[in-house]
Design an enzyme around this catalytic site. Structure first.
Site, PDB file in Angstrom:
ATOM      1  N   ASP A 121       0.712  -0.972  -0.005  1.00  0.00           N
ATOM      2  CA  ASP A 121      -0.123  -0.003  -0.290  1.00  0.00           C
ATOM      3  C   ASP A 121       0.998   1.384   0.523  1.00  0.00           C
ATOM      4  O   ASP A 121       2.306   0.821   0.353  1.00  0.00           O
ATOM      5  CB  ASP A 121      -0.773  -0.049   1.298  1.00  0.00           C
ATOM      6  CG  ASP A 121      -0.241  -0.434   2.272  1.00  0.00           C
ATOM      7  OD1 ASP A 121       0.901  -0.350   2.452  1.00  0.00           O
ATOM      8  OD2 ASP A 121      -0.866  -0.189   3.208  1.00  0.00           O
ATOM      9  N   ASN A 142      -7.442  -1.079  14.379  1.00  0.00           N
ATOM     10  CA  ASN A 142      -8.508  -0.711  14.795  1.00  0.00           C
ATOM     11  C   ASN A 142      -8.795  -2.334  12.748  1.00  0.00           C
ATOM     12  O   ASN A 142     -10.104  -2.590  12.830  1.00  0.00           O
ATOM     13  CB  ASN A 142      -9.119   0.620  13.564  1.00  0.00           C
ATOM     14  CG  ASN A 142      -8.108   0.374  12.033  1.00  0.00           C
ATOM     15  OD1 ASN A 142      -7.329  -0.358  11.689  1.00  0.00           O
ATOM     16  ND2 ASN A 142      -8.850   1.492  11.338  1.00  0.00           N
ATOM     17  N   HIS A 153      -7.527  -3.129   9.947  1.00  0.00           N
ATOM     18  CA  HIS A 153      -6.814  -2.764   8.621  1.00  0.00           C
ATOM     19  C   HIS A 153      -5.280  -3.833   8.319  1.00  0.00           C
ATOM     20  O   HIS A 153      -4.672  -3.731   9.209  1.00  0.00           O
ATOM     21  CB  HIS A 153      -6.730  -1.119   8.483  1.00  0.00           C
ATOM     22  CG  HIS A 153      -5.422  -0.886   9.014  1.00  0.00           C
ATOM     23  ND1 HIS A 153      -5.315   0.284   8.556  1.00  0.00           N
ATOM     24  CD2 HIS A 153      -4.369  -1.156   8.981  1.00  0.00           C
ATOM     25  CE1 HIS A 153      -4.547   0.936   8.939  1.00  0.00           C
ATOM     26  NE2 HIS A 153      -4.087  -0.068   9.210  1.00  0.00           N
ATOM     27  N   GLU A 175      -9.653  -1.080   5.011  1.00  0.00           N
ATOM     28  CA  GLU A 175      -9.830  -0.370   6.540  1.00  0.00           C
ATOM     29  C   GLU A 175     -11.558  -1.278   6.619  1.00  0.00           C
ATOM     30  O   GLU A 175     -12.546  -1.305   5.978  1.00  0.00           O
ATOM     31  CB  GLU A 175     -10.496   1.283   6.691  1.00  0.00           C
ATOM     32  CG  GLU A 175      -8.892   2.255   5.790  1.00  0.00           C
ATOM     33  CD  GLU A 175      -7.921   2.348   6.446  1.00  0.00           C
ATOM     34  OE1 GLU A 175      -8.462   1.339   8.091  1.00  0.00           O
ATOM     35  OE2 GLU A 175      -7.285   2.846   6.982  1.00  0.00           O
TER      36      GLU A 175
HETATM   37  C1  F6R Z   1       1.573  -0.613   6.205  1.00  0.00           C
HETATM   38  C2  F6R Z   1       0.237  -0.774   6.153  1.00  0.00           C
HETATM   39  C3  F6R Z   1      -0.531  -1.015   7.104  1.00  0.00           C
HETATM   40  C4  F6R Z   1       0.215  -1.653   8.923  1.00  0.00           C
HETATM   41  C5  F6R Z   1      -0.777  -1.041   9.665  1.00  0.00           C
HETATM   42  C6  F6R Z   1       0.517  -1.890  11.541  1.00  0.00           C
HETATM   43  O1  F6R Z   1       1.897  -0.817   4.751  1.00  0.00           O
HETATM   44  O2  F6R Z   1      -0.050  -1.650   4.918  1.00  0.00           O
HETATM   45  O3  F6R Z   1      -1.665  -1.431   7.413  1.00  0.00           O
HETATM   46  O4  F6R Z   1       0.503  -2.783   8.707  1.00  0.00           O
HETATM   47  O5  F6R Z   1      -1.670  -0.246  10.402  1.00  0.00           O
HETATM   48  O6  F6R Z   1       1.361  -0.632  11.263  1.00  0.00           O
HETATM   49  P1  F6R Z   1       2.439  -0.661  12.464  1.00  0.00           P
HETATM   50  O7  F6R Z   1       3.330  -1.997  11.836  1.00  0.00           O
HETATM   51  O8  F6R Z   1       3.023   0.812  12.085  1.00  0.00           O
HETATM   52  O9  F6R Z   1       2.106  -1.213  13.502  1.00  0.00           O
END
Ligand code: F6R
Length: 248
Positions: free
Chosen positions: A76, A145, A147, A152
Site C-alpha cells: 500500500d 483497528n 485493517h 479499512e
Molecule cells: C503498512 C500497512 C498497515 C500496517 C498497520 C500496522 O504498509 O499496510 O496496514 O501494517 O497499520 O502498522 P505498524 O506495523 O506500524 O503497527
C-alpha cells in the site's frame, strides 16, 4: 507457545519479544525464497516488519545471487504526500528491503506515491499483479483497528487494488506523524489480493496491538474487522510477541 484456536490453516506462534518474533519471521521468509527463488513477496511497511526485513536482508549477505530473482510488490501507499517524503511506504521499502536486497526495478511493483491519477494507478497495479501474481508470501502488519494494508473496517471490502479513504487510526499512524503534509487517501491492494496469496505471514507485536489480536482470535469473520477475513485463508502464519499475546 503455540495456539490452535480454530484450525490448522491459521497457526499462531508467540515469541518472547520483538527480536525473536523478527528472527523467526526472517527465517520463515528465507526458507520460502529457498523453495522458490523468484518468489513474489508482498511487503507491508510500518513499524512491525522493520527488524524482520533487516534480518532477512542480512541472511543473504554472502549469498546475494540466490536472492537475485526475488520479486516484491508494495502492499500500500499513502496518497498526497510529497514525492520523496520519508513517510511514504516507497521510502520505507527502499531503505529496508529494496535497497539492502538490491531489488531491481523490473522485479518491483508499487503504487507511485505521486501518481497523477490514483484510480488509474491502482488499475495499472491490479493488471500488473494479474500478470505477475499471485503473491507467494504476503507479509502483513495488524492495524489497531483491524485493517490490513488500507483495507479499512466498514460494511464492505474491495477485492482488488483501489483508492481507499483513510480511517482515523490510519491518519494517526506513526509513519506519517512527521510527514510534510497529511495524507489525503490510501492506495492499497485489496482483500482478494491478500486472500489469493499462496501464504500469509502476519506479524503482531506490542501491548498496543493486544486488543486487536484478541479480536482477531476471538471475533467473528466480519468486514468491520478486516483481519478476521484471514480466517478464510488456507495458509496463515501469525507470529506475535508476548506483549501482544498477554492474557490470550
Ligand atoms: C503498512 C500497512 C498497515 C500496517 C498497520 C500496522 O504498509 O499496510 O496496514 O501494517 O497499520 O502498522 P505498524 O506495523 O506500524 O503497527
Amino acid at each position: 507457545m503455540r495456539y490452535h484456536p480454530h484450525n490448522r490453516h491459521f497457526l499462531f506462534f508467540v515469541q518472547p519479544d520483538y527480536e525473536e518474533m523478527s528472527r523467526r519471521a526472517a527465517r520463515h521468509l528465507h526458507a520460502k525464497v529457498r523453495e522458490r527463488p523468484d518468489l513474489l513477496l508482498c511487503a507491508a511497511t510500518g513499524g512491525t516488519p522493520t527488524r524482520a526485513y533487516r534480518l532477512f536482508a542480512e541472511s543473504w549477505e554472502n549469498h546475494r545471487r540466490e536472492v537475485s530473482r526475488l520479486r516484491v510488490v508494495k502492499l500500500d501507499e499513502w496518497g498526497g504526500l510529497p514525492p520523496g517524503d520519508a513517510g511514504t511506504c516507497e521510502a520505507y521499502l527502499r531503505e529496508h528491503l529494496l535497497g539492502p536486497l538490491g531489488v531491481t526495478p523490473d522485479r518491483y511493483l508499487g503504487f507511485r506515491p505521486d501518481a497523477p491519477d490514483p484510480a488509474a494507478e491502482c488499475d495499472a497495479v491490479a493488471s500488473a499483479l494479474d500478470e505477475r501474481g499471485p503473491v507467494d508470501v504476503c507479509v502483513l502488519g495488524l492495524g489497531v483497528n483491524g485493517h490490513l494494508g488500507f483495507n479499512e473496517p466498514g460494511p464492505a471490502l474491495h477485492p482488488h487494488a483501489h483508492v481507499a479513504a483513510l480511517s482515523r487510526e490510519s491518519l494517526e499512524h506513526p509513519m506519517v506523524r512527521h510527514a510534510a503534509g497529511a495524507p489525503l487517501f490510501g492506495m492499497t491492494l485489496g482483500i482478494g489480493d491478500i486472500l489469493r496469496a499462496r501464504s500469509v505471514l502476519l506479524l503482531v507485536n506490542g501491548a498496543h496491538k493486544r486488543e486487536a489480536l484478541r479480536r482477531l482470535i476471538t471475533g467473528p469473520v466480519a468486514t468491520e474487522f478486516p483481519a478476521s477475513l484471514l480466517w478464510l485463508h488456507a495458509d496463515v502464519t501469525c507470529l506475535c510477541d508476548a506483549d501482544a499475546a498477554e492474557g490470550l
